[in-house]
Design a protein around this motif. Structure first.
Motif, PDB file in Angstrom:
ATOM      1  N   UNK A   1       9.388 -59.540 -11.698  1.00 29.82           N
ATOM      2  CA  UNK A   1       9.926 -60.881 -11.895  1.00 29.82           C
ATOM      3  C   UNK A   1       8.844 -61.839 -12.375  1.00 29.82           C
ATOM      4  N   UNK A   2       7.651 -61.697 -11.831  1.00 28.61           N
ATOM      5  CA  UNK A   2       6.574 -62.568 -12.283  1.00 28.61           C
ATOM      6  C   UNK A   2       6.238 -62.306 -13.745  1.00 28.61           C
ATOM      7  N   UNK A   3       6.197 -61.052 -14.158  1.00 26.90           N
ATOM      8  CA  UNK A   3       5.910 -60.737 -15.549  1.00 26.90           C
ATOM      9  C   UNK A   3       6.945 -61.358 -16.475  1.00 26.90           C
ATOM     10  N   UNK A   4       8.196 -61.426 -16.020  1.00 27.69           N
ATOM     11  CA  UNK A   4       9.264 -61.999 -16.827  1.00 27.69           C
ATOM     12  C   UNK A   4       9.279 -63.523 -16.798  1.00 27.69           C
ATOM     13  N   UNK A   5       8.359 -64.142 -16.030  1.00 31.01           N
ATOM     14  CA  UNK A   5       8.278 -65.592 -15.967  1.00 31.01           C
ATOM     15  C   UNK A   5       9.144 -66.229 -14.900  1.00 31.01           C
ATOM     16  N   UNK A   6       9.802 -65.432 -14.054  1.00 36.31           N
ATOM     17  CA  UNK A   6      10.672 -65.964 -12.984  1.00 36.31           C
ATOM     18  C   UNK A   6       9.857 -66.053 -11.699  1.00 36.31           C
TER      19      UNK A   6
ATOM     20  N   UNK B   1      -0.153 -52.294 -21.123  1.00 37.36           N
ATOM     21  CA  UNK B   1       0.755 -51.151 -20.992  1.00 37.36           C
ATOM     22  C   UNK B   1       0.922 -50.678 -19.549  1.00 37.36           C
ATOM     23  N   UNK B   2       0.104 -51.193 -18.617  1.00 41.56           N
ATOM     24  CA  UNK B   2       0.114 -50.629 -17.265  1.00 41.56           C
ATOM     25  C   UNK B   2       1.431 -50.866 -16.548  1.00 41.56           C
ATOM     26  N   UNK B   3       2.033 -52.035 -16.753  1.00 42.84           N
ATOM     27  CA  UNK B   3       3.286 -52.347 -16.054  1.00 42.84           C
ATOM     28  C   UNK B   3       4.513 -52.094 -16.924  1.00 42.84           C
ATOM     29  N   UNK B   4       4.320 -51.394 -18.026  1.00 46.79           N
ATOM     30  CA  UNK B   4       5.456 -51.068 -18.888  1.00 46.79           C
ATOM     31  C   UNK B   4       6.362 -50.059 -18.189  1.00 46.79           C
ATOM     32  N   UNK B   5       7.665 -50.334 -18.117  1.00 44.94           N
ATOM     33  CA  UNK B   5       8.567 -49.405 -17.414  1.00 44.94           C
ATOM     34  C   UNK B   5       8.522 -48.013 -18.024  1.00 44.94           C
ATOM     35  N   UNK B   6       8.499 -47.002 -17.159  1.00 42.51           N
ATOM     36  CA  UNK B   6       8.493 -45.610 -17.597  1.00 42.51           C
ATOM     37  C   UNK B   6       9.473 -44.816 -16.752  1.00 42.51           C
ATOM     38  N   UNK B   7      10.138 -43.873 -17.369  1.00 42.54           N
ATOM     39  CA  UNK B   7      11.056 -42.993 -16.657  1.00 42.54           C
ATOM     40  C   UNK B   7      10.273 -41.872 -15.986  1.00 42.54           C
ATOM     41  N   UNK B   8      10.779 -41.434 -14.856  1.00 42.66           N
ATOM     42  CA  UNK B   8      10.224 -40.272 -14.193  1.00 42.66           C
ATOM     43  C   UNK B   8       9.109 -40.557 -13.226  1.00 42.66           C
TER      44      UNK B   8
ATOM     45  N   UNK C   1       3.423 -58.914 -23.635  1.00 40.21           N
ATOM     46  CA  UNK C   1       4.254 -59.207 -22.479  1.00 40.21           C
ATOM     47  C   UNK C   1       4.667 -60.667 -22.588  1.00 40.21           C
ATOM     48  N   UNK C   2       5.677 -61.115 -21.835  1.00 32.08           N
ATOM     49  CA  UNK C   2       6.053 -62.533 -21.913  1.00 32.08           C
ATOM     50  C   UNK C   2       4.870 -63.449 -21.612  1.00 32.08           C
ATOM     51  N   UNK C   3       4.813 -64.578 -22.332  1.00 32.88           N
ATOM     52  CA  UNK C   3       3.716 -65.520 -22.129  1.00 32.88           C
ATOM     53  C   UNK C   3       3.732 -66.087 -20.712  1.00 32.88           C
ATOM     54  N   UNK C   4       2.548 -66.420 -20.242  1.00 33.58           N
ATOM     55  CA  UNK C   4       2.401 -66.983 -18.903  1.00 33.58           C
ATOM     56  C   UNK C   4       2.991 -68.389 -18.862  1.00 33.58           C
TER      57      UNK C   4
ATOM     58  N   UNK D   1      -1.790 -62.213 -11.178  1.00 37.62           N
ATOM     59  CA  UNK D   1      -1.471 -61.700 -12.489  1.00 37.62           C
ATOM     60  C   UNK D   1      -0.489 -60.545 -12.280  1.00 37.62           C
ATOM     61  N   UNK D   2       0.404 -60.296 -13.229  1.00 35.58           N
ATOM     62  CA  UNK D   2       1.512 -59.357 -12.984  1.00 35.58           C
ATOM     63  C   UNK D   2       1.110 -57.887 -13.032  1.00 35.58           C
TER      64      UNK D   2
END
Length: 687
Positions: A600-605, A579-586, A284-287, A317-318
């Motif tokens: 947004x936090x996971x992306x560093x914003x 893997x828990x916050x990985x986007x999934x369809x459905x 995931x993006x670095x903190x 934490x994200x």
């Protein structure tokens, strides 16, 4: 000498001869001869003794040089091994030299002893007269020679003894190092063999999965077991050949029960990751490194409930608390193995290890998970990889409570409802999970329950944050009465025990101990079969503490998976947590993966995440106020006039647990059917 020059005689080929009482000759058998004269016969013998010792050493060195010239190694040894071998060879040469010295001195002692004996015999047979004084002088000189030679022998023995003592400890260490290296090699070979076995199983499993599968959206009872799971069960019991190594001990036959489930694959915690159907993300993006004045936020929060404090995402934490709760299933293979156990006591060991494993991810995780919004859900579908499906839902906001339900096609069901109470005490933060966790095994109908221990976060204001787990857990089998008492020792600066230590004892309904567990909650757990116990007291906890158990050799029960590379820049997430916050369809629209501030936090914003977090919290407050007004309106028309919160969870229903008799939210079904139909009309709009 490595070379010769004019006037030298090589001692290895030299001839040493005695001419008279003070003269002796050294010759190389050719043109070079030394005629030497000593001041006395004693002095002459000292020189001859020294030269004989030097000659023996020269002969030895020449022989070793010839032997080394004949040997031609085909491959050069490693640097470390070569230096170690040269050191050993040097020591052996030195010891050999001392042994040769002893041998030479022994020959000289025998020679001079015989001469002394002859002189004494002659002295006895002579007549008193002028020759008496000459014979006495000769005996005296030869006795002196014998004393000198004996002293040389004693000195050589002393040197040999000192050298042997000096190298004794070094040899012992070298021998121990070789033994340890051999053990490590054996363990490595054993591990490679197991990995080879796992890869073969994964390949066969992949071959089976490639065939036309049954409907993956199985019923909650796991009726969709395919050929892959059947094949895995057969492979699991193939490992019964290892049982004899574990139970071959001099004990009564009653102890030699089938321990197949204990001996088969004890070190395969990553078996569910060998052949994943879907490739999951590994980073995931670095903190970001954002600074924040902690005291300006925390100084007004002392003594308050943590869930009621508005906190910026800088402390988070994200992932959400629902996702953190699902992390308990990281070592679900422990429950898979427990489901295959024939004995409930053996099964209890694995269940106890599973309870401890849920804390292994917390050792470096100082970030706070996002508080879930009311009605927020999180699904973890690992049916094809690990054979289970998991669903969490936030069923209450004040107090915050989450319900969790997981079911596996491998024969177990896990459910829990956790309410987190937390207090900030200035220097540390205490987190007290309230509620019970239940695990039911389909085959044996064993029903286990336990609670969680207290988590403490230290150095909140000053210093580096660190986490400790402390307290006691009783894992109880409600069908048989078996119990495992686990104790998490709190950290103490003055304690001699290893940090994060966990100990446990598995007893039956009569209180008789059968297994002892030991280890740490952040690394590994081991278990030992109890063969005999002696008690210091029969009643009370004090008596149990004095009990001494005689056990078999400890075996590894569980070991923590290593963190992924670069985990220190990714909030110290484990491979599963990544893997828990990985986007999934459905997934449902209320799923934590769809929560915008968390994404947004996971992306560093982080600034945008804080603004979005405030929007979501205000939206939740307005919904709650509307619900309270509706409850007040209904109360005004009712007979008792007491307003009741009319919120009901969507996928869970509050009812009394049949096994325990305590009220809790239990999964009522419908989620996976709705996902299969892609029908989420019943889900509220919380984001």
């Amino acid at each position: 000498m490595g070379h010769t020059c004019r006037g030298t005689i090589n001692l290895a080929t030299a001839n040493i001869a005695v001419e008279d009482s003070c003269n002796f000759v050294i010759s190389n058998g050719g043109a070079q001869t030394y005629h030497l004269k000593a001041s006395s016969e004693v002095e002459r013998q000292r020189w001859i003794t020294a030269l004989e010792l030097a000659k023996a050493k020269a002969v030895r060195m020449q022989a070793e040089s010839d032997d080394s010239g004949d040997e031609c190694p085909t491959t050069p040894p490693a640097a470390g091994q070569g230096s170690r071998n040269s050191e050993v060879q040097s020591t052996l040469r030195t010891l050999g030299s001392k042994v040769e010295d002893l041998s030479t001195c022994n020959d000289l002692i025998a020679k001079h002893g015989s001469a002394l004996q002859r002189s004494l015999s002659e002295l006895e047979g002579i007549k008193l007269g002028g020759e008496t004084s000459d014979k006495i002088r000769q005996v005296t000189e030869r006795a002196t020679l014998f004393r000198i030679t004996s002293n040389a022998m004693i000195n050589a023995c002393r040197d040999f003894l000192a050298l042997a003592q000096a190298h004794s400890k070094r040899w012992q260490k070298a021998l121990q190092a070789e033994r340890e290296q051999r053990v490590r090699l054996e363990e490595t070979l054993e591990q490679l063999a197991k990995q080879h076995n796992h890869l073969e199983r994964a390949f066969r499993g992949a071959t089976v999965l490639a065939a036309p599968p049954s409907n993956p959206a199985t019923d909650s009872k796991g009726s969709g077991k395919g050929d892959a799971s059947d094949d895995e069960e057969n492979e699991f019991f193939d490992a019964c050949e290892e049982v004899q190594e574990f139970i071959t001990v001099p004990a009564d036959p009653k102890y030699h029960r089938s321990l197949c489930s204990l001996a088969s694959n004890p070190e395969s915690p990553q078996s569910h990751e060998l052949e994943p159907v879907r490739k999951r993300r590994t980073r995931i993006p670095d903190k970001p490194n954002y600074s924040l004045n902690l005291w300006s936020i925390m100084k007004n929060c002392i003594g308050k409930e943590l869930s009621k404090i508005p906190m910026p995402v800088n402390f988070n934490e994200p992932i959400s608390m629902l996702q953190r709760l699902s992390e308990d299933l990281e070592y679900s293979e422990l429950l898979d193995r427990a489901a295959k156990c024939q004995s409930s006591l053996e099964q209890l060991c694995y269940v106890a290890a599973f309870t401890i494993s849920s804390y292994s991810t917390t050792v470096h995780r100082t970030g706070k998970p996002f508080n879930p919004l009311l009605g927020e859900t999180f699904e973890l579908d690992r049916l094809q990889e690990s054979g289970y499906r998991s669903l969490c839902e936030q069923v209450s906001h004040h107090p915050p409570a989450a319900a969790h339900h997981a079911i596996s096609v491998r024969g177990w069901t896990l459910r829990q409802e956790i309410t987190v109470a937390s207090k900030f005490r200035g220097k540390y933060l205490s987190i007290m999970p309230l509620g019970s966790i239940h695990c039911i095994f389909e085959k044996s109908n064993n029903h286990y329950s336990w609670k969680k221990v207290t988590t403490t976060v230290h150095n909140i204001i000053v210093g580096k944050l660190w986490i400790d787990q402390s307290g006691e857990i009783d894992v109880i089998n409600h069908r048989t009465g078996d119990r495992c008492h686990l104790k998490f020792a709190p950290y103490s600066y003055f304690s001699r025990d290893v940090a994060r230590k966990v100990t446990g004892v598995v007893t039956d309904k009569d209180g008789k101990a059968h297994y002892v567990l030991s280890g740490t909650w952040d690394e590994k757990m081991e278990f030992s079969r109890v063969m005999q116990s002696s008690r210091g007291g029969e009643d009370g906890a004090e008596g149990r503490q004095k009990t001494v158990y005689q056990t078999l050799k400890a075996r590894e029960l569980w070991r923590k998976n290593p963190l992924p590379e670069g985990a220190e820049t990714m909030y110290y997430f484990s491979s599963l947590a990544l893997t828990l916050n990985e986007p999934e369809d459905g997934v449902a629209p209320t799923d934590s993966r769809r929560r915008p501030d968390q994404r947004l936090m996971e992306q560093g914003l982080w600034d945008e995440a804080n603004a979005e977090k405030q929007r979501l919290e205000e939206k939740q407050r307005s919904v709650r106020r509307e619900r309270e007004r509706e409850a007040a309106r209904l109360a005004s028309t009712s007979e008792d006039g007491i307003p009741q919160d009319n919120y009901k969870a969507l996928w869970f229903e509050r009812q009394e647990d049949h096994g325990m008799g305590e009220p809790m939210h239990i999964y009522k079904g419908g989620y996976w059917e709705a996902k299969e139909q892609n029908n989420w009309d019943a889900c509220p709009d919380i984001f």
